[in-house]
Design a protein around this motif. Sequence first.
Motif, mmCIF file in Angstrom:
data_model
loop_
_atom_site.group_PDB
_atom_site.id
_atom_site.type_symbol
_atom_site.label_atom_id
_atom_site.label_comp_id
_atom_site.label_asym_id
_atom_site.label_seq_id
_atom_site.Cartn_x
_atom_site.Cartn_y
_atom_site.Cartn_z
ATOM 1 N N PHE A 179 0.843 -1.202 0.000
ATOM 2 C CA PHE A 179 0.000 0.000 0.000
ATOM 3 C C PHE A 179 0.880 1.255 0.000
ATOM 4 O O PHE A 179 0.650 2.186 -0.770
ATOM 5 N N GLY A 180 1.878 1.265 0.863
ATOM 6 C CA GLY A 180 2.773 2.411 0.928
ATOM 7 C C GLY A 180 3.517 2.603 -0.381
ATOM 8 O O GLY A 180 3.711 3.737 -0.851
ATOM 9 N N TRP A 181 3.888 1.490 -0.991
ATOM 10 C CA TRP A 181 4.605 1.538 -2.284
ATOM 11 C C TRP A 181 3.724 2.196 -3.339
ATOM 12 O O TRP A 181 4.156 3.102 -4.063
ATOM 13 N N SER A 182 2.461 1.760 -3.418
ATOM 14 C CA SER A 182 1.582 2.314 -4.447
ATOM 15 C C SER A 182 1.201 3.755 -4.124
ATOM 16 O O SER A 182 0.885 4.532 -5.021
ATOM 17 N N ALA A 183 1.220 4.135 -2.843
ATOM 18 C CA ALA A 183 0.940 5.537 -2.490
ATOM 19 C C ALA A 183 2.143 6.428 -2.808
ATOM 20 O O ALA A 183 1.995 7.582 -3.200
ATOM 21 N N LEU A 184 3.333 5.865 -2.648
ATOM 22 C CA LEU A 184 4.546 6.675 -2.779
ATOM 23 C C LEU A 184 4.888 7.028 -4.226
ATOM 24 O O LEU A 184 5.281 8.171 -4.515
ATOM 25 N N LEU A 185 4.766 6.062 -5.138
ATOM 26 C CA LEU A 185 5.257 6.302 -6.507
ATOM 27 C C LEU A 185 4.600 7.513 -7.171
ATOM 28 O O LEU A 185 5.305 8.346 -7.775
ATOM 29 N N PRO A 186 3.276 7.690 -7.088
ATOM 30 C CA PRO A 186 2.689 8.911 -7.689
ATOM 31 C C PRO A 186 3.168 10.186 -7.004
ATOM 32 O O PRO A 186 3.339 11.213 -7.673
ATOM 33 N N VAL A 187 3.404 10.117 -5.707
ATOM 34 C CA VAL A 187 3.913 11.297 -4.985
ATOM 35 C C VAL A 187 5.293 11.656 -5.514
ATOM 36 O O VAL A 187 5.596 12.825 -5.778
ATOM 37 N N LEU A 188 6.130 10.656 -5.723
ATOM 38 C CA LEU A 188 7.470 10.917 -6.254
ATOM 39 C C LEU A 188 7.391 11.451 -7.682
ATOM 40 O O LEU A 188 8.122 12.371 -8.063
ATOM 41 N N ALA A 189 6.479 10.872 -8.464
ATOM 42 C CA ALA A 189 6.349 11.324 -9.865
ATOM 43 C C ALA A 189 5.965 12.799 -9.902
ATOM 44 O O ALA A 189 6.519 13.576 -10.699
ATOM 45 N N ARG A 190 5.035 13.197 -9.050
ATOM 46 C CA ARG A 190 4.619 14.611 -9.043
ATOM 47 C C ARG A 190 5.741 15.524 -8.557
ATOM 48 O O ARG A 190 5.775 16.710 -8.867
ATOM 49 N N ALA A 191 6.673 14.946 -7.804
ATOM 50 C CA ALA A 191 7.803 15.747 -7.314
ATOM 51 C C ALA A 191 8.935 15.819 -8.343
ATOM 52 O O ALA A 191 9.990 16.384 -8.064
ATOM 53 N N GLY A 192 8.717 15.217 -9.509
ATOM 54 C CA GLY A 192 9.720 15.306 -10.562
ATOM 55 C C GLY A 192 10.681 14.136 -10.594
ATOM 56 O O GLY A 192 11.654 14.152 -11.347
ATOM 57 N N VAL A 193 10.402 13.098 -9.811
ATOM 58 C CA VAL A 193 11.240 11.897 -9.843
ATOM 59 C C VAL A 193 10.796 11.056 -11.041
ATOM 60 O O VAL A 193 9.593 10.876 -11.269
ATOM 61 N N GLU A 194 11.766 10.577 -11.806
ATOM 62 C CA GLU A 194 11.428 9.798 -12.997
ATOM 63 C C GLU A 194 11.069 8.368 -12.601
ATOM 64 O O GLU A 194 11.898 7.648 -12.025
ATOM 65 N N ILE A 195 9.835 7.973 -12.890
ATOM 66 C CA ILE A 195 9.363 6.619 -12.577
ATOM 67 C C ILE A 195 9.343 5.821 -13.874
ATOM 68 O O ILE A 195 8.633 6.188 -14.819
ATOM 69 N N PRO A 196 10.112 4.731 -13.962
ATOM 70 C CA PRO A 196 10.149 3.971 -15.215
ATOM 71 C C PRO A 196 8.834 3.271 -15.519
ATOM 72 O O PRO A 196 8.002 3.085 -14.634
ATOM 73 N N ARG A 197 8.645 2.938 -16.791
ATOM 74 C CA ARG A 197 7.500 2.134 -17.230
ATOM 75 C C ARG A 197 8.018 0.797 -17.722
ATOM 76 O O ARG A 197 8.969 0.793 -18.499
ATOM 77 N N PRO A 198 7.431 -0.342 -17.336
ATOM 78 C CA PRO A 198 6.381 -0.434 -16.334
ATOM 79 C C PRO A 198 6.880 0.001 -14.964
ATOM 80 O O PRO A 198 8.093 -0.027 -14.708
ATOM 81 N N LYS A 199 5.934 0.372 -14.110
ATOM 82 C CA LYS A 199 6.307 0.847 -12.783
ATOM 83 C C LYS A 199 7.028 -0.238 -12.002
ATOM 84 O O LYS A 199 6.684 -1.426 -12.119
ATOM 85 N N PRO A 200 8.006 0.146 -11.173
ATOM 86 C CA PRO A 200 8.674 -0.844 -10.322
ATOM 87 C C PRO A 200 7.658 -1.547 -9.422
ATOM 88 O O PRO A 200 6.768 -0.897 -8.883
ATOM 89 N N ARG A 201 7.822 -2.858 -9.302
ATOM 90 C CA ARG A 201 6.858 -3.636 -8.511
ATOM 91 C C ARG A 201 7.335 -3.805 -7.087
ATOM 92 O O ARG A 201 8.523 -4.001 -6.833
ATOM 93 N N PHE A 202 6.380 -3.774 -6.168
ATOM 94 C CA PHE A 202 6.696 -3.985 -4.763
ATOM 95 C C PHE A 202 7.046 -5.448 -4.517
ATOM 96 O O PHE A 202 6.459 -6.359 -5.082
ATOM 97 N N GLY A 203 7.995 -5.654 -3.625
ATOM 98 C CA GLY A 203 8.299 -6.982 -3.120
ATOM 99 C C GLY A 203 9.271 -6.811 -1.976
ATOM 100 O O GLY A 203 9.908 -5.745 -1.843
ATOM 101 N N HIS A 204 9.397 -7.810 -1.128
ATOM 102 C CA HIS A 204 10.384 -7.691 -0.067
ATOM 103 C C HIS A 204 11.774 -7.753 -0.682
ATOM 104 O O HIS A 204 12.096 -8.687 -1.427
ATOM 105 N N GLY A 205 12.593 -6.761 -0.378
ATOM 106 C CA GLY A 205 13.934 -6.698 -0.959
ATOM 107 C C GLY A 205 13.974 -5.982 -2.298
ATOM 108 O O GLY A 205 15.050 -5.826 -2.875
ATOM 109 N N ALA A 206 12.825 -5.537 -2.798
ATOM 110 C CA ALA A 206 12.830 -4.779 -4.060
ATOM 111 C C ALA A 206 13.696 -3.538 -3.885
ATOM 112 O O ALA A 206 13.694 -2.915 -2.819
ATOM 113 N N GLU A 207 14.437 -3.212 -4.923
ATOM 114 C CA GLU A 207 15.319 -2.034 -4.859
ATOM 115 C C GLU A 207 15.320 -1.357 -6.215
ATOM 116 O O GLU A 207 15.578 -1.996 -7.230
#
Length: 253
Positions: A179-207
């Motif tokens: 949930f936090g992962w999916s909430a964070l990515l749009p916030v980062l995108a609006r802040a000008g952080v480049e989010i790749p497509r497809p979006k990075p997927r959440f998982g334990h140890g994802a980096e």
Amino acid sequence: MARDADGYPVTRTPAGVARGARTAVDLAAVDERVSGCRACPRLVAWREEVAVVKRAAFRDQVYWGRPVHGMGPADARIGVVGLAPAAHGGNRTGRIFTGDRSGDWIFAALWRAGLANQPTSVSIDDGLELTDCRIVAAVRCAPPDNAPTPAERDTCSPWLARELELLPRLRVLVVLGGFGWSALLPVLARAGVEIPRPKPRFGHGAEVTLAGPGGPLTVLGSYHVSQQNTFTGRLTEPMLDAVLTRAVELAGG
Ligand code: SF4
């Protein structure tokens, strides 16, 4: 901005959240404004009902019953993003992750990683301090069944966005749960952080390391420290320690 009976500035609408967040000059202002926020009627009703009904074990305590703001210094290089306060944890004590089993896990792990001065977090005046780390929640009010709606997540997101903006040294974000992962990515995108497509997927140890306006920002995933995960062994202490050790390493030691 009108103030409530306890002196907190009151915010009643999503537009008010956006405006209040945008014009907050520092973390103290964000924290104060978050504390008076009433923009999500369902969550306001729930957090206040819980604060009146209480859990039997805490019936002698005065619950906070308000949104719970972030914790940690403005020069933090590491951010930890949780889901939302627990009804009888942060919503009771007034401090994020404080007074519940999830907090027992995350603060003990932060202490082992050298990011907290003590391994326990039981009350707002217990002396706990964080170093180089700020903990925030994607949604600041305790939700029924720990499940905010997408609309509530979006309404609350300007608080998170502004808080991250006000951490100029931020280099790493540890996200607890999908949930936090999916909430964070749009916030980062609006802040000008480049989010790749497809979006990075959440998982334990994802980096994933992203290019942001202030330099690279690495986002690490960890299973949430909820009892659902820690009681079942889905998340173990070594698993959480490994993510935090990596965060410290990425932040520069
Ligand atoms: S969840 Fe966020 S936006 Fe909604 S009332 Fe609580 S603090 Fe305000």
